[in-house]
Design a protein around this motif. Structure first.
Motif, short mmCIF file in Angstrom:
data_model
loop_
_atom_site.label_atom_id
_atom_site.label_comp_id
_atom_site.label_asym_id
_atom_site.label_seq_id
_atom_site.Cartn_x
_atom_site.Cartn_y
_atom_site.Cartn_z
N ALA A 40 -0.67 1.43 10.96
CA ALA A 40 0.21 2.22 11.84
C ALA A 40 1.67 2.17 11.36
CB ALA A 40 0.12 1.71 13.28
N CYS A 41 2.03 1.12 10.64
CA CYS A 41 3.44 0.99 10.21
C CYS A 41 3.82 2.09 9.23
CB CYS A 41 3.72 -0.39 9.62
SG CYS A 41 3.16 -0.62 7.93
N ARG A 42 2.80 2.78 8.64
CA ARG A 42 3.09 3.86 7.68
C ARG A 42 3.22 5.21 8.36
NH1 ARG A 42 -1.75 1.48 4.27
NH2 ARG A 42 -2.77 3.03 5.55
N SER A 43 2.80 5.33 9.64
CA SER A 43 2.78 6.64 10.30
C SER A 43 4.09 7.02 10.97
CB SER A 43 1.63 6.71 11.33
OG SER A 43 0.44 7.17 10.71
N LEU A 44 5.13 6.19 10.82
CA LEU A 44 6.44 6.57 11.40
C LEU A 44 7.11 7.66 10.56
CD1 LEU A 44 7.43 5.29 14.01
CD2 LEU A 44 6.17 3.55 12.78
N TRP A 45 6.72 7.74 9.27
CA TRP A 45 7.35 8.71 8.37
C TRP A 45 6.35 9.78 7.95
CZ3 TRP A 45 8.29 3.50 8.22
CH2 TRP A 45 9.62 3.11 8.43
N GLY A 46 6.87 10.93 7.55
CA GLY A 46 6.02 11.98 7.01
C GLY A 46 5.84 11.79 5.51
N GLY A 47 4.92 12.56 4.92
CA GLY A 47 4.75 12.56 3.47
C GLY A 47 4.24 11.24 2.92
N PHE A 48 4.83 10.82 1.79
CA PHE A 48 4.38 9.61 1.09
C PHE A 48 5.18 8.40 1.57
CE2 PHE A 48 3.40 13.25 -1.48
CZ PHE A 48 2.13 12.99 -1.97
N VAL A 49 4.48 7.33 1.88
CA VAL A 49 5.11 6.15 2.47
C VAL A 49 4.57 4.89 1.77
CG1 VAL A 49 5.43 4.83 4.61
CG2 VAL A 49 5.27 7.33 4.70
N VAL A 50 5.46 3.96 1.46
CA VAL A 50 5.04 2.66 0.90
C VAL A 50 5.21 1.60 1.98
CG1 VAL A 50 5.60 0.86 -0.79
CG2 VAL A 50 5.61 3.27 -1.48
N TRP A 51 4.18 0.80 2.17
CA TRP A 51 4.28 -0.37 3.06
C TRP A 51 4.54 -1.57 2.16
CZ3 TRP A 51 -0.49 -2.40 6.33
CH2 TRP A 51 -0.13 -3.59 6.97
N GLN A 52 5.77 -2.06 2.20
CA GLN A 52 6.12 -3.16 1.32
C GLN A 52 5.65 -4.49 1.90
OE1 GLN A 52 10.37 -2.94 0.88
NE2 GLN A 52 10.74 -3.61 2.98
N SER A 89 0.85 -1.20 0.00
CA SER A 89 0.00 0.00 0.00
C SER A 89 0.88 1.24 0.00
CB SER A 89 -0.94 -0.02 1.22
OG SER A 89 -0.22 -0.19 2.43
N LEU A 90 0.24 2.37 -0.31
CA LEU A 90 0.97 3.65 -0.38
C LEU A 90 0.10 4.70 0.29
CD1 LEU A 90 2.67 4.98 -3.62
CD2 LEU A 90 1.44 6.51 -2.08
N SER A 91 0.69 5.48 1.19
CA SER A 91 -0.14 6.40 1.98
C SER A 91 0.44 7.80 2.00
CB SER A 91 -0.23 5.89 3.43
OG SER A 91 1.08 5.85 3.99
N LEU A 92 -0.38 8.73 2.48
CA LEU A 92 0.04 10.10 2.73
C LEU A 92 -0.20 10.39 4.21
CD1 LEU A 92 1.03 12.82 1.64
CD2 LEU A 92 -1.33 13.34 0.98
N THR A 93 0.87 10.76 4.91
CA THR A 93 0.76 11.14 6.33
C THR A 93 0.19 12.56 6.39
OG1 THR A 93 2.62 9.74 6.91
CG2 THR A 93 2.13 11.55 8.42
N LEU A 94 -0.74 12.79 7.34
CA LEU A 94 -1.49 14.05 7.33
C LEU A 94 -1.41 14.80 8.64
CD1 LEU A 94 -4.61 12.78 5.41
CD2 LEU A 94 -2.95 14.45 4.58
N GLY A 95 -1.09 16.09 8.54
CA GLY A 95 -1.12 16.97 9.69
C GLY A 95 -2.20 18.01 9.49
N PRO A 96 -2.50 18.85 10.45
CA PRO A 96 -1.78 18.95 11.70
C PRO A 96 -2.25 17.96 12.77
CG PRO A 96 -3.48 20.65 11.61
CD PRO A 96 -3.55 19.90 10.31
N TRP A 97 -3.29 17.17 12.48
CA TRP A 97 -3.82 16.29 13.52
C TRP A 97 -2.77 15.27 13.96
CZ3 TRP A 97 -9.21 15.11 10.89
CH2 TRP A 97 -10.00 16.26 10.99
#
Ligand code: PMV
Length: 320
Positions: free
Chosen positions: A136-148, A32-40
């Motif tokens: 949750a494994c994708r929320s350690l990084w900011g911006g765009f993240v791939v969960w391999q 999967s590929l995600s976008l981490t979102l702020g400010p929350w």
């Protein structure tokens, strides 16, 4: 006593995770590929070496079920763990359909590890966070993240990897809360039902890696139309697998469909906006930040509440 506080942001999958190849380890059937979102964010404090185990969520003692889940997770961080106190709070409404378990378990993994003095790498923390809640494994990084996907049976190679930081691209995610109320069927149960009964599930799993590869290229070249179309493709394929399960999983409400038509109408008017939904009715709309106000205005006609979010940064330890 040793204590640490960590902060993590929620993330929304642009290319979705739905289905597990290993249930206890939360190993995914698709990348999967995600976008981490702020400010929350979630803010979590862990104190090891107290007199008795205590878990507080949003200022109140956690339910027995939630406390058991948190304590079972902490036993993975430290199998010989001493007694522990956890305080975790979200500064965003849980009814907004943003996975608070993603930011919550990422912040918990980081705070627990640092308070214990282990100093694990972000990859190792991501492997841990995944076992609390997959996303949750994708929320350690900011911006765009791939969960391999990973290949190992023990899951040590199935974790997030940073693709592009939060300042890579000035995008917004406009969250339309169209229906408040508890989730009908939790994600684990929904995934298993889809896996076991939907005739579309095998095709969904087969197409996952290709969608992530195409979306990765779209992020790298900042192609919003391609990324938006791929996000909608992944969203509708996932919901098709949900809706063709037995019995069907219909996470949408009337407001979901109204918001989808609003997004399609915006596009017909030349505004680049694309929609996604997760295991719930809320609609999240990806667009250029310059269009976010126009998207918010349009969605306000059909939603109870609309919020504009931006790419958020990595999980971090808060200095005392
Ligand atoms: O991490 P979980 O178990 O809450 O599952 C998340 C599933 C979706 O939100 C529907 C998709 C995703 O990739 O986040």
């Amino acid at each position: 006593m040793s204590q640490a506080t960590a902060i993590a942001h929620p993330n929304i999958a642009l290319i979705k995770y739905w289905g597990k190849r290993d249930l206890p380890l939360n190993l995914p059937a698709v990348p999967s590929l995600s976008l981490t979102l702020g400010p929350w964010c979630s803010r979590t404090t862990v104190t090891w070496g107290v007199e008795r185990d205590e878990v507080h969520l949003d200022g109140r003692p956690a339910s027995d079920k939630a406390a058991r889940r948190v304590l079972a997770f902490l036993a993975r961080v430290d199998p010989d763990r001493p007694r522990v106190r956890v305080h975790s709070a979200n500064d965003f409404p849980t009814a907004a359909g943003l996975a608070s378990s993603a930011s919550g378990f990422a912040a918990l993994a980081l705070a627990a590890d640092r308070a214990a003095g282990h100093g694990r790498s972000l990859e190792a923390l991501s492997v841990l966070a995944r076992q609390g809640s997959g996303s949750a494994c994708r929320s350690l990084w900011g911006g765009f993240v791939v969960w391999q996907l990973g290949e190992r049976a023990d899951g040590t190679d199935s974790h997030g990897l940073p693709l592009a930081p939060e300042d890579h691209w000035d995008l917004s995610m406009v969250v339309a809360v169209v229906h408040a109320g508890p989730k009908a069927v939790g994600s684990t149960e929904g995934m298993e039902r889809s896996r076991l009964t939907s005739p579309l599930y095998p095709g969904w799993v087969e197409r996952g890696p290709g969608l992530v590869a195409e979306a990765t290229a779209a992020v790298e070249r900042r192609d919003l139309q391609a990324l938006g179309e791929l996000m909608e493709q992944s969203t509708f394929e996932m919901h098709a697998a949900m809706q063709t399960a037995r019995p069907p999983l219909l996470y949408w409400q009337a407001g979901t469909v109204a918001a989808l038509h609003t997004v399609f109408d915006l596009r017909a008017r030349g505004i680049g906006a694309w929609a996604t939904m997760d295991a719930g009715p809320q609609v999240k709309v990806l667009c250029a930040s310059s269009d976010a106000e126009a998207v918010k205005q349009a969605l306000s006609q059909v939603a109870d509440r609309v919020e504009i979010l931006h790419p958020g940064g990595p999980a971090r330890v808060e200095q005392p």
